[in-house]
Design an enzyme around this catalytic site. Structure first.
Site, PDB file in Angstrom:
ATOM      1  N   ASN A  49     107.678 -56.015  23.028  1.00 48.58           N
ATOM      2  CA  ASN A  49     106.365 -55.443  23.350  1.00 48.58           C
ATOM      3  C   ASN A  49     105.292 -56.502  23.111  1.00 48.58           C
ATOM      4  OD1 ASN A  49     107.074 -55.090  20.573  1.00 48.58           O
ATOM      5  ND2 ASN A  49     105.514 -53.528  20.313  1.00 48.58           N
ATOM      6  N   ILE A  50     104.309 -56.527  23.990  1.00 48.57           N
ATOM      7  CA  ILE A  50     103.199 -57.487  23.894  1.00 48.57           C
ATOM      8  C   ILE A  50     101.899 -56.698  23.975  1.00 48.57           C
ATOM      9  CG2 ILE A  50     102.094 -59.524  24.875  1.00 48.57           C
ATOM     10  CD1 ILE A  50     104.811 -60.379  25.982  1.00 48.57           C
ATOM     11  N   GLU A  51     101.150 -56.729  22.878  1.00 49.99           N
ATOM     12  CA  GLU A  51      99.919 -55.930  22.790  1.00 49.99           C
ATOM     13  C   GLU A  51      98.692 -56.775  23.115  1.00 49.99           C
ATOM     14  OE1 GLU A  51     100.118 -54.042  18.908  1.00 49.99           O
ATOM     15  OE2 GLU A  51     101.688 -52.689  19.627  1.00 49.99           O
ATOM     16  N   CYS A  60     105.362 -52.642  27.168  1.00 47.49           N
ATOM     17  CA  CYS A  60     106.509 -52.350  26.305  1.00 47.49           C
ATOM     18  C   CYS A  60     107.617 -53.397  26.465  1.00 47.49           C
ATOM     19  CB  CYS A  60     107.104 -50.994  26.664  1.00 47.49           C
ATOM     20  SG  CYS A  60     106.031 -49.606  26.345  1.00 47.49           S
ATOM     21  N   GLU A  62     110.829 -52.883  26.920  1.00 48.27           N
ATOM     22  CA  GLU A  62     111.796 -52.577  27.981  1.00 48.27           C
ATOM     23  C   GLU A  62     111.317 -53.113  29.323  1.00 48.27           C
ATOM     24  OE1 GLU A  62     110.482 -50.592  25.717  1.00 48.27           O
ATOM     25  OE2 GLU A  62     111.651 -48.765  25.405  1.00 48.27           O
ATOM     26  N   CYS A  99     108.449 -46.572  30.867  1.00 48.40           N
ATOM     27  CA  CYS A  99     109.631 -47.448  30.918  1.00 48.40           C
ATOM     28  C   CYS A  99     110.823 -46.731  31.544  1.00 48.40           C
ATOM     29  CB  CYS A  99     109.983 -47.956  29.521  1.00 48.40           C
ATOM     30  SG  CYS A  99     108.787 -49.168  28.920  1.00 48.40           S
TER      31      CYS A  99
HETATM   32  N1  THU Z   1     106.622 -49.589  22.741  1.00 44.16           N
HETATM   33  C1  THU Z   1     107.626 -50.248  23.368  1.00 44.16           C
HETATM   34  O1  THU Z   1     107.696 -51.482  23.362  1.00 44.16           O
HETATM   35  N2  THU Z   1     108.572 -49.508  24.001  1.00 44.16           N
HETATM   36  C2  THU Z   1     108.560 -48.148  24.085  1.00 44.16           C
HETATM   37  O2  THU Z   1     109.366 -47.576  24.798  1.00 44.16           O
HETATM   38  C3  THU Z   1     107.598 -47.384  23.295  1.00 44.16           C
HETATM   39  C4  THU Z   1     106.463 -48.154  22.735  1.00 44.16           C
HETATM   40  C5  THU Z   1     105.603 -50.376  22.046  1.00 44.16           C
HETATM   41  C6  THU Z   1     104.242 -50.347  22.680  1.00 44.16           C
HETATM   42  C7  THU Z   1     103.349 -50.679  21.507  1.00 44.16           C
HETATM   43  O3  THU Z   1     103.277 -52.080  21.387  1.00 44.16           O
HETATM   44  C8  THU Z   1     104.084 -50.125  20.298  1.00 44.16           C
HETATM   45  O4  THU Z   1     105.419 -49.892  20.740  1.00 44.16           O
HETATM   46  C9  THU Z   1     103.494 -48.859  19.742  1.00 44.16           C
HETATM   47  O5  THU Z   1     103.344 -47.898  20.719  1.00 44.16           O
END
Ligand code: THU
Length: 144
Positions: A49-51, A60, A62, A99
């Site tokens: 995941n990259i915010e 996300c 995935e 996703c």
């Molecule tokens: N996140 C994912 O990477 N995959 C998911 O299926 C659910 C959520 C990440 C997004 C965000 O960076 C963090 O989890 C919290 O929501």
């Protein structure tokens, strides 16, 4: 040629999802996620995941894993593993709805989705589902 989904192959996919999680860029949620997809030729693509400071731009793990594969010319994936930090009260994190919809674009509905949890003692636990378990009544490409 379709890579057989034997234990060794699925173990490698799980390990890729576990390993990439450390590179998660998640300073806002502090929730690290790692994912990996397996292509029919045996290639594995991993993503985290990259915010972003503008929270809604977050992508996300995935989707980043799948999109890495697509950028390399893949159009189908035969399995996906996703590893999260332990979710309070539940052993496994599960993919978000967006996703799941992207999985339906690039995976068959009976493809295995491996939910992976690493316990505090470092033990790896895997719960095997199918995409159709996670996404019943999917919206598919018109005509499919
Ligand atoms: N996140 C994912 O990477 N995959 C998911 O299926 C659910 C959520 C990440 C997004 C965000 O960076 C963090 O989890 C919290 O929501």
């Amino acid at each position: 040629m379709n890579k057989k989904l034997d234990k060794k192959t699925l173990d490698a996919l799980v390990q890729a999802a576990v390993a990439v999680k450390k590179n998660s860029y998640s300073p806002y949620s502090r929730f690290k996620v790692g994912a990996a997809v397996l292509a029919p030729d045996g290639q594995i693509y991993a993503g985290t995941n990259i915010e972003n400071a503008s929270y809604g731009l977050t992508v996300c793990a995935e989707r980043n894993a799948m999109f890495r594969g697509v950028c390399e010319g893949q159009k189908q994936f035969v399995a996906l593993a996703v590893c999260t930090d332990p979710v309070e009260g539940e052993a496994f994190g599960t993919p978000c709805g967006a996703c799941r919809q992207v999985m339906a674009e690039f995976m068959k509905l009976d493809a295995p989705i491996l939910l992976v949890a690493v316990t505090k003692k470092g033990q790896i636990k895997v719960l095997k589902k199918k995409l159709k378990d996670l996404l019943p009544l999917p919206f598919l490409k018109p005509g499919e």
